[in-house]
Design a protein around this motif. Structure first.
Motif, PDB file in Angstrom:
ATOM      1  N   GLY A   1     107.796  79.732  51.290  1.00 13.66           N
ATOM      2  CA  GLY A   1     108.352  78.924  52.558  1.00 13.66           C
ATOM      3  C   GLY A   1     107.773  77.660  52.533  1.00 13.66           C
ATOM      4  O   GLY A   1     108.303  76.701  53.264  1.00 13.66           O
ATOM      5  N   ASP A   2     106.725  77.221  51.687  1.00  9.67           N
ATOM      6  CA  ASP A   2     106.126  75.708  51.764  1.00  9.67           C
ATOM      7  C   ASP A   2     105.924  75.405  50.616  1.00  9.67           C
ATOM      8  O   ASP A   2     105.410  73.974  50.305  1.00  9.67           O
ATOM      9  N   GLY A   3     106.227  76.026  49.491  1.00  9.11           N
ATOM     10  CA  GLY A   3     105.892  75.584  48.109  1.00  9.11           C
ATOM     11  C   GLY A   3     104.376  75.613  47.763  1.00  9.11           C
ATOM     12  O   GLY A   3     103.985  75.109  46.762  1.00  9.11           O
ATOM     13  N   SER A   4     103.618  76.261  48.645  1.00 12.60           N
ATOM     14  CA  SER A   4     101.866  76.255  48.281  1.00 12.60           C
ATOM     15  C   SER A   4     101.631  77.058  47.262  1.00 12.60           C
ATOM     16  O   SER A   4     102.379  78.089  47.040  1.00 12.60           O
ATOM     17  N   ILE A   5     100.510  76.534  46.612  1.00 11.59           N
ATOM     18  CA  ILE A   5     100.143  77.347  45.165  1.00 11.59           C
ATOM     19  C   ILE A   5      98.835  77.566  45.601  1.00 11.59           C
ATOM     20  O   ILE A   5      97.987  76.491  45.815  1.00 11.59           O
ATOM     21  N   GLN A   6      98.057  78.663  45.398  1.00  8.75           N
ATOM     22  CA  GLN A   6      96.437  79.032  45.492  1.00  8.75           C
ATOM     23  C   GLN A   6      96.324  79.764  44.115  1.00  8.75           C
ATOM     24  O   GLN A   6      96.928  80.608  43.917  1.00  8.75           O
ATOM     25  N   THR A   7      95.215  79.355  43.541  1.00 12.32           N
ATOM     26  CA  THR A   7      94.735  79.927  42.357  1.00 12.32           C
ATOM     27  C   THR A   7      93.170  79.928  42.533  1.00 12.32           C
ATOM     28  O   THR A   7      92.537  79.478  43.069  1.00 12.32           O
ATOM     29  N   PHE A   8      92.876  81.548  42.161  1.00 10.21           N
ATOM     30  CA  PHE A   8      91.314  81.785  42.118  1.00 10.21           C
ATOM     31  C   PHE A   8      91.281  82.496  40.879  1.00 10.21           C
ATOM     32  O   PHE A   8      91.980  83.024  40.207  1.00 10.21           O
ATOM     33  N   THR A   9      89.838  82.673  40.640  1.00  7.33           N
ATOM     34  CA  THR A   9      89.137  83.339  39.631  1.00  7.33           C
ATOM     35  C   THR A   9      89.595  84.996  39.974  1.00  7.33           C
ATOM     36  O   THR A   9      88.904  85.272  40.792  1.00  7.33           O
ATOM     37  N   SER A  10      90.088  85.759  39.093  1.00  9.17           N
ATOM     38  CA  SER A  10      90.496  86.888  39.545  1.00  9.17           C
ATOM     39  C   SER A  10      89.333  87.827  39.759  1.00  9.17           C
ATOM     40  O   SER A  10      89.221  88.796  40.726  1.00  9.17           O
ATOM     41  N   GLU A  11      88.327  87.808  38.828  1.00  9.36           N
ATOM     42  CA  GLU A  11      87.139  88.745  39.106  1.00  9.36           C
ATOM     43  C   GLU A  11      86.513  88.387  40.439  1.00  9.36           C
ATOM     44  O   GLU A  11      85.499  89.409  41.147  1.00  9.36           O
ATOM     45  N   HIS A  12      86.344  87.287  40.879  1.00 12.52           N
ATOM     46  CA  HIS A  12      85.787  87.056  42.271  1.00 12.52           C
ATOM     47  C   HIS A  12      86.193  87.655  43.479  1.00 12.52           C
ATOM     48  O   HIS A  12      85.657  87.775  44.474  1.00 12.52           O
ATOM     49  N   LEU A  13      87.334  88.227  43.152  1.00 14.39           N
ATOM     50  CA  LEU A  13      87.849  89.269  44.488  1.00 14.39           C
ATOM     51  C   LEU A  13      86.975  90.467  44.592  1.00 14.39           C
ATOM     52  O   LEU A  13      86.924  91.030  45.870  1.00 14.39           O
ATOM     53  N   LYS A  14      86.050  90.619  43.481  1.00 10.06           N
ATOM     54  CA  LYS A  14      85.122  91.857  43.929  1.00 10.06           C
ATOM     55  C   LYS A  14      84.033  91.618  44.918  1.00 10.06           C
ATOM     56  O   LYS A  14      83.116  92.456  45.482  1.00 10.06           O
ATOM     57  N   ASP A  15      83.881  90.258  45.037  1.00 10.57           N
ATOM     58  CA  ASP A  15      82.581  89.935  45.926  1.00 10.57           C
ATOM     59  C   ASP A  15      83.172  89.425  47.197  1.00 10.57           C
ATOM     60  O   ASP A  15      82.261  88.878  48.042  1.00 10.57           O
ATOM     61  N   GLY A  16      84.368  89.072  47.654  1.00 12.91           N
ATOM     62  CA  GLY A  16      84.709  88.854  48.952  1.00 12.91           C
ATOM     63  C   GLY A  16      85.872  87.934  48.620  1.00 12.91           C
ATOM     64  O   GLY A  16      86.545  87.886  47.876  1.00 12.91           O
ATOM     65  N   GLN A  17      86.035  86.892  49.873  1.00 17.52           N
ATOM     66  CA  GLN A  17      87.100  86.134  49.893  1.00 17.52           C
ATOM     67  C   GLN A  17      86.712  85.003  48.740  1.00 17.52           C
ATOM     68  O   GLN A  17      85.862  84.166  48.777  1.00 17.52           O
ATOM     69  N   PRO A  18      87.484  84.933  47.830  1.00 17.74           N
ATOM     70  CA  PRO A  18      87.353  83.933  46.641  1.00 17.74           C
ATOM     71  C   PRO A  18      87.490  82.467  47.132  1.00 17.74           C
ATOM     72  O   PRO A  18      88.583  82.375  47.908  1.00 17.74           O
TER      73      PRO A  18
END
Length: 477
Positions: free
Chosen positions: A196-213
């Motif tokens: 919808g707006d071309g936005s791209i979000q990247t995060f370290t996959s493993e950090h999902l285990k501790d909350g909002q990365p």
């Protein structure tokens, strides 16, 4: 180079957000877990976070550059998934979890016994993708990616693993994304694209285990149905285009992502990507086009010449153990609804495309890869075709489900193929069944009757699907 982003943050959520979420879903927990463990177990030495520099500021919309991280400060608020963290307990072993989306919500099964371990009511059309850490599943839900906890986690500790279970369910970790689209896992990172707006979000996959990365954010020049992924060297591979047309792929580098390190405008109708085995110079990525795919390798784009003006390979299945990428293959630009019987085997090292005639049609949810990199295709005749990706030889045709035919509306339920290790999981939407196939034995080992009609499926086994690897760590082939 270690591309790991800074560890997870725990932003406070407004009460209105929580109330909105609670109105849309209701959870049912089935089965049993081990007794509750203290939160300190989560922070043990077996699962320490990696740390690194935060995302840089600055913005140049013309080049789709970085716009900074989601937050520069650590919020001391309780993690949004605190209850799930507290429920975490060590167990002796794990079996895969199968998450199914259906009209009305989600249902999670034990991948071995078929037992229902959790149900979640959730309205709307739901799409599923593995989140990258082996534990979570991305639920694409309108204008957001919502994170679902499958309840299993395998934590590496030297030469062995420790196994944990936790309470399954939506975690309240959410990524806002107008018209949420593609999810890509690569090199320990997960990248989300919003059409919808071309936005791209990247995060370290493993950090999902501790909350909002923490996320590194950027955007394309204009909104379009696109895809992006972070490469091992820290640069960003992304499509560029508009709602009307898209034929450009760029690799953006530099501290602010403003440098175009590589570019091609020779990928008409670009759609989808798949990473192949890296070579000594780093990442190798194949992108689907309507006039023959393009391959990013050795810092440059390479075009695979099409045999005809229209040769669409828009859905791809890669394996980082193989230089060959499996793709669908459509060749009739005038067809109102094409039912192809050939698939493409794309050699990412030689820029060549070979075809394999299956004798029966398939659809975009029919493609997968096996544990040795073999190509797998589920066809209309109900058979799971096993293809030697190097030679193109069909080495096995395993009866899986009854004969079927693709609906003309892709959102309607149809068979889905996913793999985990040496097991293939196939849904039979017509008969409301989940079929489990042992690829090594070449036979069905379980059939599970379902109370819902599955529309999407994700399978996790606790192990990261696309773990981090070092730059230049090529494979010998």
């Amino acid at each position: 180079m270690n591309p790991s982003l800074p560890p997870a943050i725990t932003p406070a959520h407004s009460s209105s957000d929580s109330e909105s979420t609670s109105r849309r879903r209701r959870t049912r927990h089935l089965g049993s877990l081990a007794s509750l463990a203290a939160l300190a177990l989560v922070l043990s030495a077996c699962g320490a976070n990696a740390s690194g520099a935060g995302s840089s500021g600055g913005e140049d919309p013309a080049q789709g550059t970085a716009s900074g991280s989601a937050s520069d400060a650590v919020d001391p608020a309780e993690p949004v998934n605190a209850a799930q963290l507290e429920s975490r307990a060590e167990v002796a072993s794990l079996t895969p979890r199968v998450v199914l989306a259906h009209e009305g919500g989600l249902v999670t099964l034990d991948g071995e016994s078929g037992e229902v371990v959790h149900e979640e009511e959730l309205e709307g059309f739901l799409r599923l993708n593995n989140a990258g850490d082996g534990q979570h599943v991305m639920v694409t839900h309108g204008d957001a990616f919502e994170v679902y906890n499958s309840g299993i986690d395998a934590q590496g500790h030297g030469d062995h693993f420790h196994y944990y279970e936790s309470t399954p369910g939506l975690s309240d970790i959410t990524f806002e994304a107008p018209h949420a689209g593609h999810v890509v896992m690569h090199n320990g990172l997960t990248t989300l694209f919003a059409d919808g707006d071309g936005s791209i979000q990247t995060f370290t996959s493993e950090h999902l285990k501790d909350g909002q990365p923490r996320t590194e954010t950027t955007s394309t020049e204009t909104a379009h149905h696109g895809v992006a992924l972070k490469l091992v060297d820290g640069s960003l591979l992304t499509t560029q285009g508009t709602e009307e047309e898209r034929d450009t792929v760029q690799v953006l580098a530099g501290d602010d992502g403003a440098d175009v390190a590589a570019e091609t405008n020779d990928c008409f109708g670009v759609h989808g990507e798949a990473a192949a085995a890296p070579n000594e110079n780093g990442d190798v990525v194949v992108l689907g086009c309507e006039d023959g795919p393009v391959i990013y390798r050795d810092g440059e784009f390479h075009k695979v010449e099409a045999e005809s003006e229209y040769q669409r390979t828009g859905n791809l299945a890669g394996s980082e153990d193989s230089p060959i990428v499996l793709g669908d293959l459509k060749t009739d630009a005038e067809a109102e609804f094409e039912r192809p019987t050939e698939v493409a085997l794309i050699n990412s090292l030689t820029d060549e495309l070979d075809t394999v005639e299956l004798g029966s049609s398939y659809w975009f949810r029919s493609l997968a890869r096996g544990p040795e990199g073999e190509a797998l295709v589920l066809t209309y005749d109900g058979e799971l075709n096993v293809i030697d990706e190097e030679t193109g030889e069909i080495t096995a045709e395993i009866p899986a489900i009854e004969a079927w035919e693709e609906n003309e509306e892709w959102q309607q339920p149809g068979p889905i193929l996913k793999t985990s290790g040496s097991l293939a999981y196939v849904t039979d939407a017509e008969n409301q069944q989940l079929v489990v196939i042992d690829l090594e034995a070449g036979e069905v080992v379980n059939e599970v009757d379902l109370e819902v009609t599955p529309v999407e499926m994700a399978v996790v086994d606790g192990h990261a699907e696309a773990p981090e690897h070092a730059a230049g760590s090529g494979h010998d082939h």
